[in-house]
Design a protein around this motif. Structure first.
Motif, PDB file in Angstrom:
ATOM      1  N   SER A  75     -47.211  17.754 -73.200  1.00  0.00           N
ATOM      2  CA  SER A  75     -47.429  16.897 -74.372  1.00  0.00           C
ATOM      3  C   SER A  75     -47.170  17.657 -75.656  1.00  0.00           C
ATOM      4  N   SER A  76     -47.602  18.914 -75.706  1.00  0.00           N
ATOM      5  CA  SER A  76     -47.383  19.695 -76.928  1.00  0.00           C
ATOM      6  C   SER A  76     -45.915  20.058 -77.109  1.00  0.00           C
ATOM      7  N   LEU A  77     -45.156  20.131 -76.025  1.00  0.00           N
ATOM      8  CA  LEU A  77     -43.729  20.434 -76.138  1.00  0.00           C
ATOM      9  C   LEU A  77     -42.891  19.218 -76.544  1.00  0.00           C
ATOM     10  N   LEU A  78     -43.460  18.044 -76.457  1.00  0.00           N
ATOM     11  CA  LEU A  78     -42.697  16.842 -76.802  1.00  0.00           C
ATOM     12  C   LEU A  78     -42.263  16.840 -78.268  1.00  0.00           C
ATOM     13  N   SER A  79     -43.048  17.438 -79.148  1.00  0.00           N
ATOM     14  CA  SER A  79     -42.644  17.507 -80.558  1.00  0.00           C
ATOM     15  C   SER A  79     -41.400  18.383 -80.704  1.00  0.00           C
ATOM     16  N   VAL A  80     -41.284  19.412 -79.882  1.00  0.00           N
ATOM     17  CA  VAL A  80     -40.074  20.243 -79.889  1.00  0.00           C
ATOM     18  C   VAL A  80     -38.888  19.397 -79.443  1.00  0.00           C
ATOM     19  N   SER A  81     -39.097  18.611 -78.410  1.00  0.00           N
ATOM     20  CA  SER A  81     -38.052  17.707 -77.922  1.00  0.00           C
ATOM     21  C   SER A  81     -37.623  16.735 -79.017  1.00  0.00           C
ATOM     22  N   ASP A  82     -38.604  16.173 -79.706  1.00  0.00           N
ATOM     23  CA  ASP A  82     -38.306  15.230 -80.786  1.00  0.00           C
ATOM     24  C   ASP A  82     -37.495  15.905 -81.889  1.00  0.00           C
ATOM     25  N   ASN A  83     -37.843  17.150 -82.214  1.00  0.00           N
ATOM     26  CA  ASN A  83     -37.108  17.871 -83.259  1.00  0.00           C
ATOM     27  C   ASN A  83     -35.672  18.163 -82.839  1.00  0.00           C
ATOM     28  N   PHE A  84     -35.459  18.501 -81.579  1.00  0.00           N
ATOM     29  CA  PHE A  84     -34.083  18.674 -81.093  1.00  0.00           C
ATOM     30  C   PHE A  84     -33.306  17.375 -81.225  1.00  0.00           C
ATOM     31  N   HIS A  85     -33.949  16.294 -80.851  1.00  0.00           N
ATOM     32  CA  HIS A  85     -33.287  14.990 -80.932  1.00  0.00           C
ATOM     33  C   HIS A  85     -32.933  14.656 -82.389  1.00  0.00           C
ATOM     34  N   ARG A  86     -33.867  14.866 -83.290  1.00  0.00           N
ATOM     35  CA  ARG A  86     -33.600  14.593 -84.713  1.00  0.00           C
ATOM     36  C   ARG A  86     -32.489  15.500 -85.252  1.00  0.00           C
ATOM     37  N   ALA A  87     -32.488  16.771 -84.825  1.00  0.00           N
ATOM     38  CA  ALA A  87     -31.444  17.703 -85.269  1.00  0.00           C
ATOM     39  C   ALA A  87     -30.080  17.212 -84.808  1.00  0.00           C
ATOM     40  N   MET A  88     -30.011  16.750 -83.591  1.00  0.00           N
ATOM     41  CA  MET A  88     -28.724  16.251 -83.071  1.00  0.00           C
ATOM     42  C   MET A  88     -28.301  14.972 -83.795  1.00  0.00           C
ATOM     43  N   GLN A  89     -29.239  14.128 -84.145  1.00  0.00           N
ATOM     44  CA  GLN A  89     -28.939  12.877 -84.848  1.00  0.00           C
ATOM     45  C   GLN A  89     -28.441  13.147 -86.273  1.00  0.00           C
ATOM     46  N   SER A  90     -28.891  14.231 -86.875  1.00  0.00           N
ATOM     47  CA  SER A  90     -28.533  14.505 -88.269  1.00  0.00           C
ATOM     48  C   SER A  90     -27.148  15.137 -88.426  1.00  0.00           C
ATOM     49  N   ILE A  91     -26.568  15.550 -87.325  1.00  0.00           N
ATOM     50  CA  ILE A  91     -25.250  16.186 -87.393  1.00  0.00           C
ATOM     51  C   ILE A  91     -24.178  15.105 -87.473  1.00  0.00           C
ATOM     52  N   PRO A  92     -23.269  15.225 -88.447  1.00  0.00           N
ATOM     53  CA  PRO A  92     -22.189  14.232 -88.554  1.00  0.00           C
ATOM     54  C   PRO A  92     -21.332  14.225 -87.290  1.00  0.00           C
ATOM     55  N   VAL A  93     -20.889  13.059 -86.926  1.00  0.00           N
ATOM     56  CA  VAL A  93     -20.093  12.894 -85.714  1.00  0.00           C
ATOM     57  C   VAL A  93     -18.731  13.576 -85.857  1.00  0.00           C
ATOM     58  N   ASP A  94     -18.164  13.535 -87.030  1.00  0.00           N
ATOM     59  CA  ASP A  94     -16.803  14.047 -87.241  1.00  0.00           C
ATOM     60  C   ASP A  94     -16.789  15.490 -87.744  1.00  0.00           C
ATOM     61  N   ILE A  95     -17.410  16.379 -86.970  1.00  0.00           N
ATOM     62  CA  ILE A  95     -17.405  17.792 -87.345  1.00  0.00           C
ATOM     63  C   ILE A  95     -15.972  18.285 -87.225  1.00  0.00           C
ATOM     64  N   SER A  96     -15.532  18.912 -88.240  1.00  0.00           N
ATOM     65  CA  SER A  96     -14.154  19.399 -88.287  1.00  0.00           C
ATOM     66  C   SER A  96     -13.968  20.553 -87.313  1.00  0.00           C
TER      67      SER A  96
END
Length: 183
Positions: A75-96
């Motif tokens: 349960s305490s590691l789920l916040s780490v999982s959420d942060n990874f997910h948010r980090a991946m979502q914030s990256i633009p799709v069209d990385i040069s």
């Protein structure tokens, strides 16, 4: 008959009565012992069955304990999982392709995120998808409702993934639910 013969006949008769009485007592004793033996066998069989049931229950409890002991840690590691997910979502799709440094960073984050979920899977922790499924209060936490083309009660957006540990819920998915079409 003379007195000695009468006395002997009487003695034999008394002895026969005693033998007969002793034989009857022995039969009663044997029957009592058989009854007690049967009762003791029954008690023993019941005790063995109780012990077997206790052993099975203990094994089940131990299995559940082993399976769910990591619940708090997970349960305490789920916040780490959420942060990874948010980090991946914030990256633009069209990385040069020209920006190798940024591309390598993104690939590294993806690799760490994949390994994170693999470790979860190895320990019996799994994500479940809620998108386009019927809202289920056992597995979903509704954050809001919106008008949608989808049928009322359908999950239209998943804000936070849900997780299970074994067959138990670890964390419900935070979802947005459809109100249905507005007319």
């Amino acid at each position: 008959k003379n007195k000695t013969e009468k006395k002997r006949d009487t003695t034999i008769k008394v002895k026969d009565d005693k033998v007969s009485k002793t034989s009857e007592d022995n039969k009663n004793l044997v029957n009592d012992l058989k009854k007690k033996l049967s009762e003791n066998e029954d008690r023993l069989l019941r005790s063995l069955a109780d012990n077997e049931n206790l052993r099975k229950r203990h094994e089940k409890e131990m299995e559940d304990t082993r399976k769910y002991v990591i619940k708090g840690f997970a349960s305490s590691l789920l916040s780490v999982s959420d942060n990874f997910h948010r980090a991946m979502q914030s990256i633009p799709v069209d990385i040069s392709e020209d920006n190798k440094l940024l591309k390598n960073l993104v690939d590294g984050i993806k690799a760490v995120e994949k390994e994170f979920y693999d470790v979860f899977e190895k320990n019996g922790i799994s994500q479940f998808s809620s998108l386009d499924k019927k809202f289920d209060p056992e597995y979903h936490q509704a954050v809001s409702q919106i008008d949608s083309e989808k049928e009322e009660g359908q999950v239209v957006q998943e804000l936070q993934k849900g997780f299970k540990i074994g067959d138990r819920l670890l964390r419900p998915a935070m979802v947005v639910v459809s109100k249905g079409k507005r007319t």
